[in-house]
Scaffold this motif. Structure first.
Motif, PDB file in Angstrom:
ATOM      1  N   ASP A 150       0.847  -1.195   0.000  1.00  0.00           N
ATOM      2  CA  ASP A 150       0.000   0.000   0.000  1.00  0.00           C
ATOM      3  C   ASP A 150       0.883   1.246   0.000  1.00  0.00           C
ATOM      4  O   ASP A 150       1.545   1.548   0.997  1.00  0.00           O
ATOM      5  N   PRO A 151       0.923   2.010  -1.096  1.00  0.00           N
ATOM      6  CA  PRO A 151       1.779   3.199  -1.161  1.00  0.00           C
ATOM      7  C   PRO A 151       1.322   4.311  -0.225  1.00  0.00           C
ATOM      8  O   PRO A 151       2.107   5.189   0.112  1.00  0.00           O
ATOM      9  N   ASP A 152       0.044   4.270   0.184  1.00  0.00           N
ATOM     10  CA  ASP A 152      -0.457   5.324   1.066  1.00  0.00           C
ATOM     11  C   ASP A 152      -0.037   5.106   2.520  1.00  0.00           C
ATOM     12  O   ASP A 152       0.449   6.022   3.187  1.00  0.00           O
TER      13      ASP A 152
ATOM     14  N   THR B 223      -4.035   1.185   6.869  1.00  0.00           N
ATOM     15  CA  THR B 223      -4.325   0.859   5.472  1.00  0.00           C
ATOM     16  C   THR B 223      -5.818   0.696   5.233  1.00  0.00           C
ATOM     17  O   THR B 223      -6.520   0.074   6.018  1.00  0.00           O
ATOM     18  N   ARG B 224      -6.306   1.279   4.157  1.00  0.00           N
ATOM     19  CA  ARG B 224      -7.721   1.149   3.819  1.00  0.00           C
ATOM     20  C   ARG B 224      -7.920   0.747   2.355  1.00  0.00           C
ATOM     21  O   ARG B 224      -9.035   0.663   1.877  1.00  0.00           O
ATOM     22  N   HIS B 225      -6.833   0.503   1.650  1.00  0.00           N
ATOM     23  CA  HIS B 225      -6.933   0.138   0.229  1.00  0.00           C
ATOM     24  C   HIS B 225      -6.416  -1.271  -0.035  1.00  0.00           C
ATOM     25  O   HIS B 225      -6.131  -1.621  -1.179  1.00  0.00           O
ATOM     26  N   SER B 226      -6.283  -2.065   1.005  1.00  0.00           N
ATOM     27  CA  SER B 226      -5.661  -3.379   0.838  1.00  0.00           C
ATOM     28  C   SER B 226      -6.606  -4.547   1.090  1.00  0.00           C
ATOM     29  O   SER B 226      -6.313  -5.667   0.693  1.00  0.00           O
ATOM     30  N   PHE B 227      -7.728  -4.290   1.751  1.00  0.00           N
ATOM     31  CA  PHE B 227      -8.596  -5.395   2.137  1.00  0.00           C
ATOM     32  C   PHE B 227     -10.058  -5.086   1.811  1.00  0.00           C
ATOM     33  O   PHE B 227     -10.468  -3.922   1.781  1.00  0.00           O
ATOM     34  N   GLY B 228     -10.838  -6.139   1.592  1.00  0.00           N
ATOM     35  CA  GLY B 228     -12.267  -5.981   1.376  1.00  0.00           C
ATOM     36  C   GLY B 228     -12.578  -5.057   0.224  1.00  0.00           C
ATOM     37  O   GLY B 228     -12.037  -5.180  -0.883  1.00  0.00           O
ATOM     38  N   ASN B 229     -13.463  -4.089   0.495  1.00  0.00           N
ATOM     39  CA  ASN B 229     -13.883  -3.129  -0.524  1.00  0.00           C
ATOM     40  C   ASN B 229     -13.085  -1.830  -0.481  1.00  0.00           C
ATOM     41  O   ASN B 229     -13.519  -0.809  -1.007  1.00  0.00           O
ATOM     42  N   HIS B 230     -11.954  -1.870   0.202  1.00  0.00           N
ATOM     43  CA  HIS B 230     -11.041  -0.719   0.266  1.00  0.00           C
ATOM     44  C   HIS B 230     -11.691   0.493   0.946  1.00  0.00           C
ATOM     45  O   HIS B 230     -11.394   1.639   0.600  1.00  0.00           O
TER      46      HIS B 230
ATOM     47  N   ILE C 136     -11.903  -0.981   9.725  1.00  0.00           N
ATOM     48  CA  ILE C 136     -12.345  -1.232  11.091  1.00  0.00           C
ATOM     49  C   ILE C 136     -12.140  -2.696  11.460  1.00  0.00           C
ATOM     50  O   ILE C 136     -11.678  -3.017  12.561  1.00  0.00           O
ATOM     51  N   LYS C 137     -12.464  -3.606  10.548  1.00  0.00           N
ATOM     52  CA  LYS C 137     -12.274  -5.038  10.814  1.00  0.00           C
ATOM     53  C   LYS C 137     -10.797  -5.360  11.039  1.00  0.00           C
ATOM     54  O   LYS C 137     -10.446  -6.162  11.903  1.00  0.00           O
ATOM     55  N   ILE C 138      -9.933  -4.722  10.242  1.00  0.00           N
ATOM     56  CA  ILE C 138      -8.490  -4.937  10.396  1.00  0.00           C
ATOM     57  C   ILE C 138      -8.021  -4.447  11.770  1.00  0.00           C
ATOM     58  O   ILE C 138      -7.227  -5.097  12.450  1.00  0.00           O
ATOM     59  N   GLN C 139      -8.521  -3.294  12.174  1.00  0.00           N
ATOM     60  CA  GLN C 139      -8.146  -2.750  13.482  1.00  0.00           C
ATOM     61  C   GLN C 139      -8.630  -3.652  14.607  1.00  0.00           C
ATOM     62  O   GLN C 139      -7.940  -3.838  15.618  1.00  0.00           O
ATOM     63  N   GLN C 140      -9.829  -4.224  14.457  1.00  0.00           N
ATOM     64  CA  GLN C 140     -10.341  -5.142  15.463  1.00  0.00           C
ATOM     65  C   GLN C 140      -9.445  -6.375  15.573  1.00  0.00           C
ATOM     66  O   GLN C 140      -9.145  -6.841  16.680  1.00  0.00           O
ATOM     67  N   GLN C 141      -8.997  -6.903  14.425  1.00  0.00           N
ATOM     68  CA  GLN C 141      -8.107  -8.061  14.440  1.00  0.00           C
ATOM     69  C   GLN C 141      -6.780  -7.732  15.122  1.00  0.00           C
ATOM     70  O   GLN C 141      -6.231  -8.537  15.885  1.00  0.00           O
ATOM     71  N   PHE C 142      -6.266  -6.551  14.848  1.00  0.00           N
ATOM     72  CA  PHE C 142      -4.995  -6.129  15.434  1.00  0.00           C
ATOM     73  C   PHE C 142      -5.119  -6.019  16.958  1.00  0.00           C
ATOM     74  O   PHE C 142      -4.258  -6.506  17.701  1.00  0.00           O
TER      75      PHE C 142
END
Length: 602
Positions: free
Chosen positions: A314-316, A339-346, A352-358
């Motif tokens: 993710d370049p961002d 990161t918000r452009h790497s998973f699901g629907n970007h 939010i789901k990624i943050q919950q997993q973390f």
């Protein structure tokens, strides 16, 4: 005096002065360098090397064969702890040393050879350690309760506090009530190396928001994520000014949730009030962190394990990792949660789901033996946490945070459920960039949390007590024409008592209902007070209005004459005809994730 010199004049790390007492399961402060209790508690060089789980990679993308230090240089586990006292760990008590065995070895049993085999912490000690670490979303509290006076004073100096006035709870927690803590992640830039992140010059918006609801009996918890782009109403809020005066900040209609902090001078108390406006849950306390906190905490805990179902570049956010398992910290940890452009629907909902997993993974790491048995790690984590935290004055000392940590630590990770406020794309936007509340799905979820219903199956004394209250709803019901009730408004909906009486009379046939206007005091939850000989009337009214068993307040003496029941509408009352009670279990279409289970980001 800094952390390295506060405990002793010789500059030893305060955490290295905490020695396990095997008789009590507690760590005790030893300032005389005695090193242990009758030889049963001693420091040994070396750290435990985690059991390999396969080709785990570190945050830099390399294969992990050991841990890295703060500069990214690989350390040799076999040599760990051979430096000064400030760098040594104090492992937990592994067992009694044999009388003739060399220092650092333990007996494997009568007549058995000495070895360095790791063994499970004794049950009593592990339970105590779990209480210390919290084992909850309030992960920043880890290790605070291992401290004595010197450590508490040190942590007090780290903390930043905000007086939120009436928005929070002046007590740390109430023993006979649930605890609601709002975790806020802001886009405010602090710390070296964070210049390129977030909104330049931002005062800090409420960008990541998790309402952590801990049940009254402390058997379970719900972590509810609130999207930053949720369109909502921000209510009026009062803020304390630097000179001690109060300033009323007027509310705003139909704006993003993240504007509840920072905009127009709003503080976290305004965000707490906005959460209450949306969910009906009063927030007791808040904890606020920024970008730097993610880096510092993930490093202090020794890295957080994540799993990627596919490679990410993710370049961002600058996240660049191959597929598979990784232990990330510092910059990589921050890049992962941003990161918000790497998973699901970007989009933000997938982030939010990624943050919950973390966060769930960080909880598990903090409850691991590597953390629990290392006073040094606990100290470093607590030190980093308190430096990163801004909290309300109700929990604004190390001692108060430690007390809260012990209370929250009663929750088992398997009973912590992550979920997100149900939302829909904003229909007012041609190309939606914001979301609105999905009320048919959100209202039952909020009602469950208000009613303190667990999202996981939990056996507890409270559940038994709830069943006893629900039993009051079972039995014969009186005819509507025989129900006699006085209605008071103790909630926040103007004219609720009159509207309810009109609804009862015109739509339910309860003609003997009377509007008694405002209650003497405001209440959070609706109550129905009735006499034993009015039980059939109470059950009938409860069925009409959708009252939960917890609302039923049965008296001890029978009613006489034309005495009426008393219905007092609370903050949980949304309107006549809208049930107050929530479902017994979470609807199937509500997104859930369990803190005890690892998932791969997709």
């Amino acid at each position: 005096m800094d952390a390295q010199s506060r405990g002793r004049a010789d500059g030893i790390d305060p955490a290295d002065q905490w020695v396990l007492n095997p008789h009590t399961g507690d760590y005790e402060l030893r300032l005389n360098n005695s090193g242990g209790d009758s030889g049963e508690s001693s420091r040994t060089s070396g750290t435990r090397v985690p059991k390999s789980r396969g080709p785990v990679r570190d945050g830099a993308g390399g294969r992990r064969g050991g841990s890295r230090d703060g500069r990214g240089e690989r350390r040799n586990p076999a040599r760990e702890g051979q430096g000064s006292g400030a760098n040594r760990e104090v492992p937990g008590q592994r067992g009694r040393r044999s009388a003739n065995g060399p220092r650092g070895q333990e007996s494997s049993g009568p007549g058995g050879p000495a070895g360095r085999r790791s063994r499970k912490a004794p049950k009593a000690r592990r339970k105590k350690a779990l209480l210390w670490t919290g084992g909850t979303m309030a992960f920043v509290l880890v290790g605070l309760s291992v401290g004595g006076y010197a450590l508490y004073q040190h942590f007090n100096g780290n903390l930043n506090t905000v007086d939120v006035g009436g928005a929070g709870n002046k007590n740390v927690f109430d023993t006979d009530a649930p605890v609601n803590i709002l975790i806020i992640g802001t886009d405010k830039r602090t710390g070296k190396g964070n210049e390129g992140y977030g909104d330049k010059g931002s005062v800090g918006h409420a960008d990541t928001n998790i309402l952590f609801h801990v049940s009254e009996d402390r058997t379970n918890a719900t972590a509810l994520s609130i999207p930053r782009d949720l369109i909502t109403n921000i209510p009026d809020c009062r803020t304390k000014q630097p000179d001690g005066s109060e300033k009323l900040i007027r509310g705003t209609q139909n704006v993003r949730f993240n504007q509840s902090l920072g905009q127009e001078g709003r503080n976290a108390g305004c965000t707490m009030e906005t959460v209450k406006e949306i969910t009906g849950l009063k927030v007791d306390h808040f904890m606020m962190v920024d970008f730097n906190a993610v880096k510092e905490l993930s490093t202090a805990v020794g890295g957080v394990e994540i799993c990627l179902a596919k490679p990410v570049k993710d370049p961002d956010s600058h996240l660049d990792l191959p597929a598979g398992e990784h232990r990330i910290q510092g910059e990589d940890a921050l890049a992962f949660v941003r990161t918000r452009h790497s998973f699901g629907n970007h989009g933000d909902l997938d982030r939010i789901k990624i943050q919950q997993q973390f966060i769930a993974s960080m909880i598990r790491q903090m409850q691991s033996d590597d953390t629990l048995t290392s006073p040094t790690k606990l100290f470093k984590l607590a030190d980093a946490a308190t430096k990163a935290l801004t909290v309300d004055t109700g929990i604004g000392t190390g001692k108060k945070l430690a007390s809260l940590a012990q209370e929250l630590g009663k929750v088992n990770t398997k009973n912590i459920t992550f979920t997100t406020v149900p939302v829909l794309d904003n229909p007012a936007e041609k190309t939606p960039v914001t979301v609105v509340l999905n009320k048919p799905k959100a209202d039952p979820l909020f009602a469950m949390m208000r009613d303190d219903t667990s999202l996981t199956e939990v056996k507890s004394k409270k559940k038994a007590a709830k069943s006893k209250q629900d039993a009051l709803l079972k039995g014969p019901k009186a005819a509507a024409g025989d129900v006699r009730v006085d209605v008071y408004n103790g909630g926040k909906v103007p004219g609720a008592a009159q509207a309810t009486v009109v609804w009862l009379q015109n739509e339910q046939g309860v003609l003997k209902s009377t509007n008694k206007a405002n209650a003497p005091a405001k209440i959070e939850k609706t109550t129905l007070e009735y006499a034993p000989n009015q039980a059939d009337q109470a059950r009938a009214l409860a069925a009409m209005m959708g009252l939960p068993g917890s609302a039923m307040k049965k008296g001890s003496t029978d009613a006489t004459g034309l005495q009426a029941m008393v219905l007092t509408l609370g903050d949980d009352f949304k309107g006549a005809g809208t049930p107050i009670t929530g479902p017994a279990k979470v609807p199937d279409d509500i997104q859930q994730a369990n803190a005890d289970k690892a998932e791969c980001a997709k």
